[in-house]
Design an enzyme around this catalytic site. Structure first.
Site, mmCIF file in Angstrom:
data_model
loop_
_atom_site.group_PDB
_atom_site.id
_atom_site.type_symbol
_atom_site.label_atom_id
_atom_site.label_comp_id
_atom_site.label_asym_id
_atom_site.label_seq_id
_atom_site.Cartn_x
_atom_site.Cartn_y
_atom_site.Cartn_z
ATOM 1 N N ASP A 182 -46.433 32.018 53.276
ATOM 2 C CA ASP A 182 -45.344 31.155 52.849
ATOM 3 C C ASP A 182 -45.581 30.769 51.387
ATOM 4 O O ASP A 182 -46.642 31.035 50.812
ATOM 5 C CB ASP A 182 -45.239 29.927 53.750
ATOM 6 C CG ASP A 182 -43.801 29.452 53.904
ATOM 7 O OD1 ASP A 182 -43.011 29.620 52.964
ATOM 8 O OD2 ASP A 182 -43.463 28.920 54.980
ATOM 9 N N TRP A 183 -44.617 30.118 50.798
ATOM 10 C CA TRP A 183 -44.592 29.972 49.345
ATOM 11 C C TRP A 183 -45.624 28.962 48.823
ATOM 12 O O TRP A 183 -45.806 27.877 49.363
ATOM 13 C CB TRP A 183 -43.189 29.548 48.933
ATOM 14 C CG TRP A 183 -42.322 30.660 48.408
ATOM 15 C CD1 TRP A 183 -41.509 30.590 47.303
ATOM 16 C CD2 TRP A 183 -42.159 31.991 48.928
ATOM 17 N NE1 TRP A 183 -40.860 31.807 47.122
ATOM 18 C CE2 TRP A 183 -41.247 32.675 48.100
ATOM 19 C CE3 TRP A 183 -42.723 32.675 49.997
ATOM 20 C CZ2 TRP A 183 -40.869 34.000 48.306
ATOM 21 C CZ3 TRP A 183 -42.347 33.997 50.219
ATOM 22 C CH2 TRP A 183 -41.447 34.639 49.389
#
Length: 622
Positions: free
Chosen positions: A332-333
């Site tokens: 995820d970011w």
């Protein structure tokens, strides 16, 4: 041999009639350029030709923004940190999550220019454009984009209210057709999380709380994104492994106060089930969530309390080895670096490993088993780790292999371009919009109908309507709009589910978090309106809401999930009968929510409306 013209895409015909793209410009068809070979053969050939920098570039997947009218952006954008040429030519990056898009035609023009730019790299590796969901009505710059020129459908929670795998497959097929028309070839969805914690801000992205139903609907979404054998497919990214729903106190793991994920009810396997099924159905990629598990054991082994993106026991031990997943794992970011946007900062989601440096975090992510760094473009950190001997070249190659294989399977090396002149006609077609509208109206859940008020019938002249939360044109299509309840035959109100606004950290304002109760004066305002005329209230359930104390002041109460005003009117008038059933339970009180286990589907005591509730209406028409 002549050198290919690298300023434009070039299709060359070989001596045996095979057409191919001379991507490295050497005037001959190399194995990786040969469309007759398998994706695996082509991947192995290209891997042997790539420099370390090119392989490293494959392992980064960050935000990209467009310039006006389909131009490439020269410098940083509102969120993107670098100009387009810098990331493509300077950092050899080939995976980008696109943000705002102006129109279908402009998106197609921008995409083709980006692919032309990629042809100037040493081996012409085509770019893969990804997107967060775009076919719903909710905007959150960290999770989804409100539709503009794409067709509008219910949010996934609304699709869960219909519990129809065939409809979910149609929704995903429509998304695939519209994505591919503008060059988007990777979906950062579907979401396989269970909406078991009523306060969690991301429930609208889920299909519901029931593990078996969510698994069936995720399977249908994967089939729709994949398409038939002769159709362009879109890479799926199933998220957020191993299930992001059971956030402690319902707080989201984007933020430091929401870092903990817990299983007080011992239901880890429930949350894992949709991912097991997705892997069996051939998911292309999987994204782990930010959360760190507290007190979790798997097969009797205590799991380290670090974020799932850093967790080798979960990504390698469970996902790779036990579940047999050999596709792409994309983090995820922004697990590596803090994110600075304007005056706001969001700390790196390095939960449990906050004390590590960015380089050490990157090394931990690779050791855990991830292939790609979401939201990052710091390629120099990984190059330094390899040069210093902290990460082996073989480890980089293992991830580059998985990432290239997906590109070959998508057919990007043979033709990544789209028809710019056709894009506007292919996206948001009349039929797709009609089907999306029908799905929205159908997904409305009638929670309460006091005295059979619904469907709302017209006497021919049209009622006088007092309205809040509805566009004037929609109200005019049904009757005459008046200024006060005292003048009205009926009051139609549409409101959002309650939340507690926050805006101290970047992205925080987009997330509806906190308690689920309406302000204390709201029920009294509804009572005053109802004293003047019958009242029909709709609550947009982007997450659960406590409606106790509200329902008694409504002649009819509905719940909806990203539904347009026009679709809601069709639902309550019976033009398209509302037939949704709640995909999540609506708790009776915040006291019940606070003591409920976050991981248990239907975990609150004596809910006001249980999962599956819905009053079914017949068709009436107008």
């Amino acid at each position: 041999m002549p050198t290919a013209d690298r300023s434009r895409p070039r299709l060359v015909e070989s001596v045996d009639g095979t057409r191919y793209r001379d991507l490295n410009g050497n005037g001959r068809m190399d194995p990786f350029e040969d469309p007759r070979r398998s994706p695996e053969e082509r991947t192995e050939d290209l891997l042997g030709r790539l420099s370390l920098a090119e392989q490293v570039g494959l392992m980064f997947h960050t935000v990209i923004e467009t310039g006006p009218d389909g131009t490439l952006l020269d410098g940083p954008g509102a969120i993107s940190k670098s100009g387009t040429e810098e990331v493509v030519l300077g950092k050899h990056m080939t995976h980008f999550n696109v943000h705002g898009l102006e129109s279908a035609g402009a998106a197609a023009r921008w995409h083709n220019r980006l692919q032309e730019l990629a042809e100037r790299t040493p081996h012409g590796i085509p770019v893969t454009i990804s997107t967060d969901p775009r076919h719903g009505g909710a905007q959150n710059a960290g999770t989804s984009w409100v539709t503009s020129f794409f067709s509008l459908w219910p949010e996934p929670l609304g699709l869960g209210a219909l519990a129809d795998p065939a409809l979910v497959r149609e929704w995903a097929m429509t998304a695939r057709r519209e994505y591919t028309a503008v060059g988007i070839r990777a979906a950062l969805h579907p979401v396989a999380d269970l909406a078991t914690e009523p306060r969690w801000a991301r429930q609208r992205e889920c299909f519901g709380q029931n593990p078996q139903l969510v698994a069936r609907l995720v399977t249908a979404a994967l089939a729709g994104l994949r398409g038939k054998q002769d159709e362009l497919s879109v890479q799926s990214t199933v998220k957020h492994f191993p299930g992001a729903g059971p956030q402690k106190d319902g707080e989201d793991a984007h933020f430091p106060y929401g870092r903990d994920q817990i299983y007080p009810g011992g239901r880890f396997e429930d949350h894992l089930l949709p991912f097991r099924v997705a892997i069996e159905e051939g998911a292309d990629a999987i994204m782990p969530y930010y959360g760190r598990p507290l007190g979790l054991e798997i097969d009797g082994e205590a799991i380290e309390e670090v974020g799932f993106g850093f967790n080798r026991q979960v990504l390698t031990g469970l996902l790779r080895e036990q579940l047999g997943f050999d596709g792409v794992i994309v983090s995820d970011w922004e697990l590596v670096n803090d994110n600075h946007v304007g005056e706001q900062v969001l700390p790196a989601r390095a939960w449990g490993v906050e004390e590590l440096t960015p380089s050490q975090r990157m090394q931990r992510i690779l050791e855990a088993g991830a292939d790609q760094f979401g939201g990052e473009e710091c390629t120099e950190l990984l190059l330094d780790l390899v040069r210093e001997g902290q990460v082996s070249e073989q480890r980089v190659t293992a991830s580059a292999r998985r990432l290239l294989l997906v590109k070959f399977r998508l057919g990007l090396f043979d033709d990544p371009y789209v028809d710019e002149s056709a894009a506007d006609a292919l996206v948001g077609t009349e039929e797709a919009c009609r089907r999306g509208h029908a799905a929205q109206a159908s997904s409305v859940v009638v929670l309460h109908d006091d005295g059979a008020v619904l469907p709302l019938l017209s006497d021919g002249a049209g009622p006088r309507i007092y309205a809040e939360g509805l566009p004037d044109g929609v109200v005019a299509s049904l009757g005459e709009q008046v200024a006060t309840p005292a003048e009205a035959d009926v009051a139609l109100l549409r409101i959002g589910a309650p939340f507690q606004p926050r805006d101290d950290l970047f992205l925080e304002a987009w997330f509806h978090q906190g308690d689920l109760e309406f302000p204390p004066g709201f029920a009294h305002r509804l009572a005053r309106i109802r004293a003047a005329c019958p009242l029909i209230l709709d609550v947009d359930l982007d997450r659960a809401a406590v409606l106790t104390g509200i329902v008694e002041h409504c002649d009819a109460l509905t719940g909806s999930f990203g539904v347009s005003g026009a679709a809601w009117i069709d639902a309550i008038t019976g033009v398209i009968p509302a037939r949704g059933r709640l995909p999540i339970e609506l708790p009776r009180s915040m006291a019940a929510v606070r003591v409920a286990p976050e991981d248990v589907p239907g975990g609150t005591a004596d809910p006001l409306y249980p999962c599956g509730h819905g009053v079914q209406l017949g068709s009436a028409g107008r």
